[in-house]
Design an enzyme around this catalytic site. Structure first.
Site, PDB file in Angstrom:
ATOM      1  N   GLN A  13      -4.501  -1.446   9.766  1.00  0.00           N
ATOM      2  CA  GLN A  13      -4.213  -2.628   9.163  1.00  0.00           C
ATOM      3  C   GLN A  13      -4.906  -3.689  10.040  1.00  0.00           C
ATOM      4  O   GLN A  13      -4.476  -3.771  11.318  1.00  0.00           O
ATOM      5  CB  GLN A  13      -2.926  -3.029   8.898  1.00  0.00           C
ATOM      6  CG  GLN A  13      -2.768  -4.526   8.096  1.00  0.00           C
ATOM      7  CD  GLN A  13      -3.539  -4.265   6.734  1.00  0.00           C
ATOM      8  OE1 GLN A  13      -3.404  -3.593   5.934  1.00  0.00           O
ATOM      9  NE2 GLN A  13      -3.982  -5.512   6.518  1.00  0.00           N
ATOM     10  N   LYS A  28       0.869  -1.431   0.122  1.00  0.00           N
ATOM     11  CA  LYS A  28      -0.002  -0.143  -0.031  1.00  0.00           C
ATOM     12  C   LYS A  28       0.972   1.188  -0.001  1.00  0.00           C
ATOM     13  O   LYS A  28       0.518   2.264  -0.739  1.00  0.00           O
ATOM     14  CB  LYS A  28      -0.918   0.094   1.170  1.00  0.00           C
ATOM     15  CG  LYS A  28      -2.031  -0.907   1.168  1.00  0.00           C
ATOM     16  CD  LYS A  28      -2.841  -1.382   2.403  1.00  0.00           C
ATOM     17  CE  LYS A  28      -3.972  -2.489   2.338  1.00  0.00           C
ATOM     18  NZ  LYS A  28      -4.550  -2.908   3.419  1.00  0.00           N
ATOM     19  N   ASP A  63     -10.747   3.184   4.259  1.00  0.00           N
ATOM     20  CA  ASP A  63     -11.303   1.898   4.161  1.00  0.00           C
ATOM     21  C   ASP A  63     -12.841   1.664   3.908  1.00  0.00           C
ATOM     22  O   ASP A  63     -13.127   0.639   3.900  1.00  0.00           O
ATOM     23  CB  ASP A  63     -10.699   1.193   5.278  1.00  0.00           C
ATOM     24  CG  ASP A  63      -9.278   0.225   4.955  1.00  0.00           C
ATOM     25  OD1 ASP A  63      -9.323  -0.230   3.710  1.00  0.00           O
ATOM     26  OD2 ASP A  63      -8.833  -0.188   5.753  1.00  0.00           O
TER      27      ASP A  63
END
Ligand code: NAD
Length: 290
Positions: free
Chosen positions: A98, A54, A121
């Site tokens: 994460q 990422k 997200d």
């Protein structure tokens, strides 16, 4: 094999190119780059690989990547304090924590703490609610990638019959809502669904997000159906999806491969969401196709 292979790698490269071009315009106009903060707690090897990928993609798109690596023993209080700092930091447009998080930390609490307008997200309750009632927010990257592949393949999805197998908050549920938003007739199937093959056989669009290797077989499909395989499973050292690619590609009209289908679109959509967050925060107008 008769099905057309949907090339997720090419679609993702095109989207990343589009994002990079918009980022370049943004930097010239605003005098700063959009920024994505990625927080990794602990040393789970798979998570470390995702975070690295990422960060690399963020920089390649011309954006700034802020990586925060915390030890596995980090307390919930310390992680929440970091989220608060990132929420307040004007250089940070997107925040991604994460998952999974270590057991001493309540992931829901952390995700809920992220400013919904930086939650690229799209996992926070506010963004889940916005999606449910059709307001602008952030949509989780994997379902957004699936929707983009389906629109590119089929054009208008209105009136098409879609079966989404899997009801997770990260993939199945948001994807079902996105398809509904595009006026498809949507069925959500899951582990308690009776006679799954018969349900799948009704569908023009089949999305498998289950986590069971090669579960969906060619003889479950309506001939010509479009099949999106979200699954990532490792068997005998290779990656396979939730769809049995060999039998399915004899019946489907179009199908995503694993790897090279949905996977590359997930990161491309994260870059898209990060840029869009920066653009919204600065009132910067951008191309509608994003
Ligand atoms: P999950 O485990 O949270 O959810 C799985 C869902 O499948 C559940 O809702 C369950 O009801 C359903 N299910 C389980 N067994 C079933 C059965 N026999 N029949 C019908 N439904 C059944 O998983 P998830 O996070 O949604 O991920 C699903 C898959 O997608 C996994 O393989 C994951 O690795 C993959 N994934 C890929 C990406 C990507 O970027 N390509 C992103 C996220 C997840």
């Amino acid at each position: 094999m008769t099905a057309k292979i949907i090339d997720g790698k090419a679609a993702a490269a095109a989207l990343r190119g589009e994002v990079a071009a918009e980022v370049a315009r943004f930097r010239t106009a605003e005098g700063r780059a959009p920024g994505l903060a990625v927080v990794l707690v602990g040393d789970d090897p798979a998570s470390a690989v995702y975070v690295r990928a990422k960060g690399k993609a963020t920089v390649e798109a011309g954006m700034e990547s802020f990586e925060h690596r915390l030890s596995a023993g980090t307390s919930e209080t310390d992680l929440l304090a970091l989220v608060d700092r990132l929420n307040a930091d004007p250089a940070v447009d997107g925040i991604l924590v994460q998952l999974p998080l270590p057991p001493q930390i309540d992931a829901n609490k952390v995700i809920t703490r992220i400013d919904p307008d930086k939650d690229v997200d799209g996992f926070s309750p506010v963004n889940a609610g916005r999606l449910a009632i059709g307001l602008h927010g952030f949509v989780p990257c994997t379902p957004l990638g699936c929707l983009k592949l389906l629109r590119a393949e089929l054009g208008d999805l209105s009136g098409k019959s879609a079966v989404v197998i899997g009801r997770s908050n990260i993939v199945g549920k948001p994807l079902a809502l996105l398809l509904l938003g595009d006026s498809a007739t949507v069925t959500i199937a899951h582990s308690r669904t009776k006679d799954l093959p018969a349900v799948v056989r009704q569908a023009d669009i089949v999305v498998a997000a289950v986590g069971k290797p090669q579960m969906v077989r060619g003889d479950w499909l309506k001939p010509g159906a479009t099949v999106i395989d979200v699954g990532i499973n490792r068997i005998e050292g290779r990656l396979v999806g939730d769809v049995d690619f060999t039998s399915a590609s004899d019946v489907a009209g179009a199908i995503t491969p694993v790897p090279g289908g949905v996977g590359p679109m997930t990161i491309a959509c994260l870059l898209r969401n990060t840029f869009v967050s920066a653009a919204r925060r600065e009132n910067f107008s951008y191309g509608k196709s994003l």
